[in-house]
Design a protein around this motif. Structure first.
Motif, PDB file in Angstrom:
ATOM      1  N   UNK A  43       0.868  -1.375   0.020  1.00 39.54           N
ATOM      2  CA  UNK A  43      -0.169  -0.026   0.203  1.00 39.54           C
ATOM      3  C   UNK A  43       0.957   1.215   0.086  1.00 39.54           C
ATOM      4  N   UNK A  44       0.275   2.283  -0.226  1.00 42.85           N
ATOM      5  CA  UNK A  44       1.002   3.604  -0.255  1.00 42.85           C
ATOM      6  C   UNK A  44       1.594   4.056   0.974  1.00 42.85           C
ATOM      7  N   UNK A  45       0.737   3.488   1.995  1.00 43.84           N
ATOM      8  CA  UNK A  45       1.262   3.874   3.357  1.00 43.84           C
ATOM      9  C   UNK A  45       2.395   2.962   3.969  1.00 43.84           C
ATOM     10  N   UNK A  46       2.771   1.891   3.267  1.00 49.29           N
ATOM     11  CA  UNK A  46       3.837   1.134   3.449  1.00 49.29           C
ATOM     12  C   UNK A  46       3.260  -0.391   4.049  1.00 49.29           C
ATOM     13  N   UNK A  47       1.879  -0.399   4.510  1.00 45.48           N
ATOM     14  CA  UNK A  47       1.546  -1.506   4.862  1.00 45.48           C
ATOM     15  C   UNK A  47       1.406  -2.542   3.693  1.00 45.48           C
ATOM     16  N   UNK A  48       1.574  -4.043   4.207  1.00 47.79           N
ATOM     17  CA  UNK A  48       1.697  -4.931   3.219  1.00 47.79           C
ATOM     18  C   UNK A  48       0.844  -6.012   3.424  1.00 47.79           C
ATOM     19  N   UNK A  49       0.153  -6.649   2.515  1.00 46.90           N
ATOM     20  CA  UNK A  49      -0.764  -7.780   2.757  1.00 46.90           C
ATOM     21  C   UNK A  49      -0.484  -8.684   1.447  1.00 46.90           C
ATOM     22  N   UNK A  50      -1.208 -10.115   1.825  1.00 52.92           N
ATOM     23  CA  UNK A  50      -1.141 -11.119   0.821  1.00 52.92           C
ATOM     24  C   UNK A  50      -2.421 -11.261   0.078  1.00 52.92           C
ATOM     25  N   UNK A  51      -2.523 -11.426  -1.240  1.00 52.52           N
ATOM     26  CA  UNK A  51      -3.615 -11.644  -2.049  1.00 52.52           C
ATOM     27  C   UNK A  51      -3.409 -12.951  -2.763  1.00 52.52           C
ATOM     28  N   UNK A  52      -4.565 -13.736  -3.241  1.00 50.38           N
ATOM     29  CA  UNK A  52      -4.419 -14.775  -3.998  1.00 50.38           C
ATOM     30  C   UNK A  52      -5.195 -14.226  -5.353  1.00 50.38           C
ATOM     31  N   UNK A  53      -4.684 -14.586  -6.464  1.00 51.82           N
ATOM     32  CA  UNK A  53      -5.059 -14.441  -7.810  1.00 51.82           C
ATOM     33  C   UNK A  53      -5.653 -15.447  -8.284  1.00 51.82           C
ATOM     34  N   UNK A  54      -7.052 -15.495  -8.295  1.00 50.17           N
ATOM     35  CA  UNK A  54      -7.878 -16.511  -8.980  1.00 50.17           C
ATOM     36  C   UNK A  54      -8.951 -16.188 -10.135  1.00 50.17           C
TER      37      UNK A  54
END
Length: 422
Positions: A43-54
């Protein structure tokens, strides 16, 4: 590290690489590897997360969030994210929808959370709260949170091996907190007994563990030898904190427990009757006795009355005899008397509680007073009818004892020299 600097050597993504990734003006995704559908979203604020492309349907793709990146509880490291991805993809290949899979996994996680040691501990504490006084509950809960929860609390209690428990208690003993290790072991054994008695666990791995731990025999609280008393008394009387000097003198003179004096309120003192009534709730007793028992009355010798009246000149407008420095609505901390003795140079030689041992030894050695009278002065309650009778009848009989002890302290302080002991 900028996204443009990522190279093949950075795949699969490592936690150190992820930590170094810098945010951009807009959010962006980075694929974990070329053959995976797992992506990291920054994210622009530096937070990171995991996503699954399906694939939603032929020709249409979307992203499904599966958790925040991190290495603490409630977050996912790269390794954990790959395990989660494999679970989701495997379930979808078996015909389960992605959202149904996610809901099922959340339900399983909830069930697991209810089987953790922390969850069982809270259940046990809720039961004990009915019989423990507040101070005991707070102390024991804090001990479990400090020594057990960080290491084993998030684990399923059925999967914690006896060796792991033993290593934990050995580590506590290695720190020098032998008695604390024993007390925490007793509580943990009781906690696991709850699981055994409710058919959630077959056997308690802590049932006989006390046999494998070091034990420490009970010893009297440290106190100076009789020949050193005159020097100690004079040091206390010349202490540069008058409040502390009065507190230590009263502690020695009245032979009360340190917490009873430190938490004492002015309303408990009757100067006309020359006595201090300590409420049962603040005495060292069982909960039922604290709530329904008789108070402990301490006759005040003339020297104690003089000290209290002096203390009243500068603390009389407060609720407590010894109000807290930062919050006068609370008493001083449990370190108040201990720190005063430390400043006087008696750390490791004299404890606040040790004054009770000095009084008991001196009174018994004098052979002027019965043991029952001395035990009553120390609030060592005899169980049953005899104990109640003693408390009720020894108040006036204790006046000569308390005055004798105050006079003895004055005599010791007046001595010119201290025996060297050799």
């Amino acid at each position: 590290m900028k996204r443009a600097d990522l190279a093949k050597k950075h795949h699969p993504l490592k936690d150190t690489t992820i930590d170094a990734l810098e945010p951009e003006a807009s959010g962006y995704r980075v694929r974990d590897t070329s053959d995976r559908n797992l992506h990291l979203y920054v994210r622009p604020d530096g937070r990171k997360s995991w996503e699954l492309r399906y694939k939603v349907r032929p020709g249409y793709w979307s992203f499904f969030g599966i958790g925040a990146y991190g290495k603490r509880d409630g977050t996912m490291s790269a390794a954990k994210a790959r395990v989660k991805e494999a679970e989701l993809v495997g379930a979808m290949l078996a015909g389960e929808t992605l959202r149904d899979t996610q809901a099922r996994l959340k339900g399983e996680a909830k069930d697991s959370a209810e089987c953790t040691l922390d969850a069982l501990t809270q259940e046990w504490l809720a039961i004990k709260k009915r019989t423990w006084v507040d101070a005991t509950y707070v102390r024991n809960e804090a001990s479990l949170k400090k020594h057990i929860s960080p290491k084993l609390g998030a684990r399923l209690y059925t999967e914690i091996k006896a060796k792991e428990w033993l290593d934990l208690f050995h580590a506590m003993q290695a720190e020098g907190i032998v008695e604390m290790a024993s007390r925490v072991l007793t509580m943990c054994r009781d906690i696991l007994d709850l699981a055994v008695s409710t058919d959630r666990m077959e056997a308690n791995p802590l049932a006989t563990m006390h046999k494998r731990l070091e034990t420490r025999k009970a010893v009297a609280m440290k106190h100076v030898a009789q020949p050193e008393l005159p020097e100690l008394i004079r040091a206390i009387r010349h202490y540069n904190s008058r409040e502390g000097a009065i507190g230590l003198q009263l502690l020695m003179m009245l032979a009360c427990r340190p917490s009873e004096l430190r938490e004492a309120e002015w309303g408990e003192f009757d100067f006309k009757k020359a006595q201090w009534t300590v409420p049962a709730i603040r005495m060292k007793r069982k909960k039922t006795e604290k709530l329904n028992g008789e108070p402990h009355v301490i006759p005040l010798p003339k020297q104690a009355l003089a000290l209290l009246k002096e203390l009243q000149h500068f603390n009389g407008n407060y609720l407590f005899l010894f109000p807290g420095r930062s919050d006068a609505k609370k008493p001083k901390s449990g370190m108040f008397f201990l720190m005063a003795l430390r400043h006087l140079g008696y750390e490791g030689r004299q404890t606040p509680h040790g004054f009770r041992h000095i009084f008991s030894t001196a009174a018994n050695d004098s052979q002027q007073f019965s043991s029952d009278l001395i035990e009553s002065a120390l609030a060592h309650v005899t169980q049953g009818v005899r104990g109640t009778y003693n408390l009720a009848t020894y108040i006036e009989a204790r006046r000569p004892l308390m005055q004798w002890w105050a006079d003895e302290i004055d005599l010791m302080a007046a001595r010119d020299s201290v025996a060297s002991g050799g």
